[in-house]
Design a protein around this motif. Structure first.
Motif, mmCIF file in Angstrom:
data_model
loop_
_atom_site.group_PDB
_atom_site.id
_atom_site.type_symbol
_atom_site.label_atom_id
_atom_site.label_comp_id
_atom_site.label_asym_id
_atom_site.label_seq_id
_atom_site.Cartn_x
_atom_site.Cartn_y
_atom_site.Cartn_z
ATOM 1 N N ARG A 46 -19.960 -3.226 47.150
ATOM 2 C CA ARG A 46 -20.492 -4.462 46.563
ATOM 3 C C ARG A 46 -19.677 -5.668 46.988
ATOM 4 N NH1 ARG A 46 -21.930 -2.542 40.452
ATOM 5 N NH2 ARG A 46 -23.856 -1.460 41.002
ATOM 6 N N LEU A 47 -18.365 -5.523 46.965
ATOM 7 C CA LEU A 47 -17.497 -6.609 47.393
ATOM 8 C C LEU A 47 -17.723 -6.934 48.869
ATOM 9 C CD1 LEU A 47 -15.198 -8.602 46.777
ATOM 10 C CD2 LEU A 47 -13.609 -6.790 47.471
ATOM 11 N N GLY A 48 -17.829 -5.909 49.702
ATOM 12 C CA GLY A 48 -18.076 -6.112 51.130
ATOM 13 C C GLY A 48 -19.404 -6.814 51.382
ATOM 14 N N ARG A 49 -20.437 -6.403 50.641
ATOM 15 C CA ARG A 49 -21.743 -7.039 50.791
ATOM 16 C C ARG A 49 -21.669 -8.509 50.364
ATOM 17 N NH1 ARG A 49 -25.986 -4.913 46.972
ATOM 18 N NH2 ARG A 49 -25.014 -6.444 45.614
ATOM 19 N N ALA A 50 -21.023 -8.768 49.258
ATOM 20 C CA ALA A 50 -20.919 -10.137 48.769
ATOM 21 C C ALA A 50 -20.151 -11.022 49.756
ATOM 22 C CB ALA A 50 -20.243 -10.164 47.401
ATOM 23 N N VAL A 51 -19.070 -10.524 50.288
ATOM 24 C CA VAL A 51 -18.269 -11.306 51.230
ATOM 25 C C VAL A 51 -19.045 -11.542 52.524
ATOM 26 C CG1 VAL A 51 -16.195 -11.244 52.687
ATOM 27 C CG2 VAL A 51 -16.038 -10.640 50.273
ATOM 28 N N SER A 52 -19.667 -10.501 53.064
ATOM 29 C CA SER A 52 -20.377 -10.659 54.330
ATOM 30 C C SER A 52 -21.619 -11.535 54.180
ATOM 31 C CB SER A 52 -20.739 -9.308 54.933
ATOM 32 O OG SER A 52 -21.611 -8.605 54.076
ATOM 33 N N ALA B 44 -24.476 -16.793 54.753
ATOM 34 C CA ALA B 44 -25.121 -17.948 54.126
ATOM 35 C C ALA B 44 -24.341 -19.227 54.422
ATOM 36 C CB ALA B 44 -25.254 -17.739 52.623
ATOM 37 N N ALA B 45 -23.029 -19.158 54.333
ATOM 38 C CA ALA B 45 -22.196 -20.335 54.631
ATOM 39 C C ALA B 45 -22.341 -20.741 56.093
ATOM 40 C CB ALA B 45 -20.736 -20.043 54.300
ATOM 41 N N ILE C 147 -24.946 -20.277 58.033
ATOM 42 C CA ILE C 147 -26.266 -20.889 58.199
ATOM 43 C C ILE C 147 -26.246 -22.337 57.726
ATOM 44 C CG2 ILE C 147 -28.650 -20.839 57.356
ATOM 45 C CD1 ILE C 147 -28.376 -17.748 57.311
ATOM 46 N N LEU C 148 -25.641 -22.581 56.586
ATOM 47 C CA LEU C 148 -25.577 -23.954 56.061
ATOM 48 C C LEU C 148 -24.719 -24.857 56.937
ATOM 49 C CD1 LEU C 148 -25.381 -23.215 52.247
ATOM 50 C CD2 LEU C 148 -27.327 -24.106 53.537
ATOM 51 N N ILE C 149 -23.618 -24.334 57.446
ATOM 52 C CA ILE C 149 -22.761 -25.117 58.345
ATOM 53 C C ILE C 149 -23.516 -25.447 59.627
ATOM 54 C CG2 ILE C 149 -20.700 -24.981 59.811
ATOM 55 C CD1 ILE C 149 -19.387 -23.402 57.459
ATOM 56 N N ALA C 150 -24.282 -24.492 60.150
ATOM 57 C CA ALA C 150 -25.075 -24.747 61.352
ATOM 58 C C ALA C 150 -26.138 -25.818 61.092
ATOM 59 C CB ALA C 150 -25.730 -23.458 61.833
ATOM 60 N N SER D 84 -31.472 -19.487 51.594
ATOM 61 C CA SER D 84 -31.985 -19.006 50.310
ATOM 62 C C SER D 84 -32.419 -17.552 50.389
ATOM 63 C CB SER D 84 -33.138 -19.884 49.826
ATOM 64 O OG SER D 84 -34.304 -19.669 50.581
ATOM 65 N N VAL D 85 -32.951 -17.144 51.529
ATOM 66 C CA VAL D 85 -33.352 -15.746 51.709
ATOM 67 C C VAL D 85 -32.123 -14.849 51.722
ATOM 68 C CG1 VAL D 85 -34.472 -14.130 53.287
ATOM 69 C CG2 VAL D 85 -35.443 -16.398 52.938
#
Length: 164
Positions: A19-25, A30-31, A33-36, A133-134
């Motif tokens: 769960r931690l690995g999924r959340a971090v990755s 997401a970050a 994508i937003l930075i791009a 968002s996806v």
């Protein structure tokens, strides 16, 4: 000696690690994508947002090709020079109309100014918000945050579409 873990405790620890690995990755994706999206928007946004000291004027669109339209540039600010032909992105204009523009320094390219230009400059961020968002909904399982991102992206893209 290290005491042995029970199978249930080992299973719980591995599930927590996954769960931690999924959340971090997924958070990193997401970050990214937003930075791009911000990066893509920032190639034109400073010229449209920070117009003080820049060459401003109007362009009357006389010809359009596939990706760009062109026309004569009439200056409005002191120090700006008239140009017989400048190019503007074809998605932001229509042939036969005049638009307020800002000259991109060192080029023969102009960008729409005013609210329409600002919204058009930030349109890549709107797409990035929708895509992120996806990832947030599916990868991070944060549906409320995903709805906020999606709503913001839809609002930005709709406003840009209506303003142009």
């Amino acid at each position: 000696m290290i005491p042995a873990m029970s199978p249930a405790a080992a299973r719980t620890a591995s599930v927590a690690a996954l769960r931690l690995g999924r959340a971090v990755s997924m958070g990193a994706v997401a970050a990214l994508i937003l930075i791009a999206g911000v990066w893509a928007s920032w190639s034109t946004a400073p010229y449209v947002l920070l117009t003080k000291g820049r060459e401003r004027g109007t362009v009357e669109v006389t010809a359009c090709a596939r990706d760009a339209c062109s026309g004569p540039y009439t200056p409005r600010t002191p120090g700006s020079t008239a140009r017989a032909r400048v190019e503007i992105d074809s998605a932001a204009v229509r042939k036969g109309h005049a638009y307020d523009v800002v000259v991109k320094p060192g080029t023969g390219q102009v960008l729409r100014s005013g609210p329409a230009g600002i919204l058009y400059a930030w349109a890549p961020l709107g797409g990035a918000l929708l895509l992120a968002s996806v990832v947030v909904a599916g990868g991070l399982r944060r549906t409320r945050a995903a709805w906020v991102l999606a709503g913001s992206g839809v609002a930005l893209l709709t406003a840009a579409f209506l303003a142009l």
